[in-house]
Design an enzyme around this catalytic site. Structure first.
Site, PDB file in Angstrom:
ATOM      1  N   CYS A 140       5.328 -10.454  -5.896  1.00 22.16           N
ATOM      2  CA  CYS A 140       5.336 -12.009  -5.872  1.00 22.16           C
ATOM      3  C   CYS A 140       4.031 -12.760  -6.437  1.00 22.16           C
ATOM      4  CB  CYS A 140       5.459 -12.607  -4.488  1.00 22.16           C
ATOM      5  SG  CYS A 140       4.057 -12.310  -3.397  1.00 22.16           S
TER       6      CYS A 140
ATOM      7  N   ASP B 242     -10.151 -25.823  -0.843  1.00 22.01           N
ATOM      8  CA  ASP B 242      -8.882 -26.014  -1.440  1.00 22.01           C
ATOM      9  C   ASP B 242      -7.693 -25.239  -0.859  1.00 22.01           C
ATOM     10  OD1 ASP B 242      -9.454 -23.408  -2.386  1.00 22.01           O
ATOM     11  OD2 ASP B 242      -8.820 -23.895  -4.320  1.00 22.01           O
TER      12      ASP B 242
ATOM     13  N   ASP C   3     -14.926 -18.744   2.633  1.00 20.19           N
ATOM     14  CA  ASP C   3     -14.744 -19.815   1.733  1.00 20.19           C
ATOM     15  C   ASP C   3     -14.427 -19.582   0.525  1.00 20.19           C
ATOM     16  OD1 ASP C   3     -16.026 -22.272   1.812  1.00 20.19           O
ATOM     17  OD2 ASP C   3     -17.859 -21.941   3.065  1.00 20.19           O
TER      18      ASP C   3
END
Length: 349
Positions: A18, A228, A51
């Protein structure tokens, strides 16, 4: 789609492939067996807090931000795929408060079996997005592989005292999300021919929109933490923020921006494996209100490609930042808050 390349890129992944990230649970099992890296006082952000990128201090006034991301095609148009990959890779630098400056292409491509123009258009798409971001391409590396993969390593700069991490959220902060979720469900539906031309354009637009405007706008505010939203989904990355910051987080599900038809597509079974893995990984750290059913829980865990930024902002600055983001064309929304209770956990109401 480019009519000279009618082949569906999304059909070229191997069975079961995927292009998504290794799941958070599996990745954690791998990393926990590695010896700790030698201590380096110049390493400001490393592996400790999961992070978005590493940050290394060069001088008292300058640090570099380094990140890398690549994946198999999630759309059929080669040019769009290149743009998405570049936007996604650059985003990590924005999330750290940095300015992206250089990039390296990472290419895997079945050069003997596919039209070389496909690769040319992938690289063109990335190059145009790099130009939009003000990033200089300095090189890259390619291999002949049975399925196409593409991404970039990106380097940025930031002042050491202006680094944003996912570890600084404070009780009382408000949470702002700058792009809608549901991308993984939509791209899975795309592979199954369930999206209209307009819907393909819509989800592609989300994935190819740089977080540059968000980064430049938030630079004028006291953003305590940022990350994000990508492969681990909204709740996966929010969980990382809660744990790294040692706080609790409350999410208002009805305020989270979601792409149209996401629930319908999820009910039709177009939930990617990565999304299900995300849900399994976070379910012990999330308390859902009884009104939030299984489909909505999957949506909140949906594996995103090139998503928005999640910002933890002081309450007295949140509305002003939100308004400026919206005025600057960012699809931002206030989706929750940071609390003292249930440290390291999320409550979704």
């Amino acid at each position: 789609m480019n009519e000279t390349n009618p082949i569906k890129l999304t059909s070229l992944t191997t069975k079961g492939g995927c292009g998504c990230k290794i799941g958070p649970a599996e990745l954690s099992q791998v990393l926990r067996n590695l010896p700790p890296a030698p201590y380096d006082p110049q390493l400001l952000v490393g592996l400790d807090t999961s992070d978005d990128a590493g940050v290394y201090r060069l001088t008292d006034e300058l640090a570099i931000v380094q990140t890398l991301d690549f994946f198999t095609p999630i759309v059929d148009d080669p040019y769009d795929f290149g743009q998405i990959a570049a936007t996604n890779a650059i985003s990590d630098v924005y999330a750290m408060g940095g300015k992206p400056i250089t990039a390296l292409n990472i290419v895997a491509f079945p050069i003997a079996n596919l039209d070389k123009e496909i690769l040319t258009n992938i690289l063109k798409g990335a190059a145009d997005k790099l130009q939009e971001a003000g990033v200089t391409l300095v090189g890259g590396h390619s291999i002949d592989d049975q399925e196409p993969k593409f991404g970039l390593a990106v380097t940025g700069t930031v002042h050491p005292k202006r680094v944003r991490t996912n570890a600084g959220a404070k009780s009382g902060d408000k949470l702002i999300l700058t792009k809608p979720i549901g991308v993984g469900i939509h791209t899975t539906a795309l592979k199954n021919g369930m999206l209209s031309v307009e819907e393909v354009k819509q989800v592609t637009s989300v994935m190819t929109t740089l977080n540059k405007e968000t980064a430049e706008t938030m630079a004028n505010f006291d953003v305590h933490a940022a990350t994000d939203i990508t492969g681990f989904g909204l709740l996966g990355h929010t969980s990382e923020m809660a744990k790294a910051s040692k706080v609790g987080i409350r999410i208002n599900a009805d305020q989270v921006p979601i792409l149209p038809r996401t629930r319908e597509l999820a009910q039709a079974g177009r939930i990617p494996g990565g999304t299900k893995n995300n849900f399994a990984h976070v379910q012990n750290d999330v308390e859902f209100a009884a009104s939030i059913d299984e489909i909505d829980r999957y949506i909140l865990c949906d594996a995103v490609t090139s998503g928005g930024l999640l910002l933890s902002v002081p309450a007295d600055e949140a509305d002003l930042l939100l308004n400026e983001l919206v005025e600057n064309g960012v699809n931002a929304a206030l989706i929750g808050e940071v609390v003292r209770e249930h440290q390291g956990k999320i409550v979704v109401q």
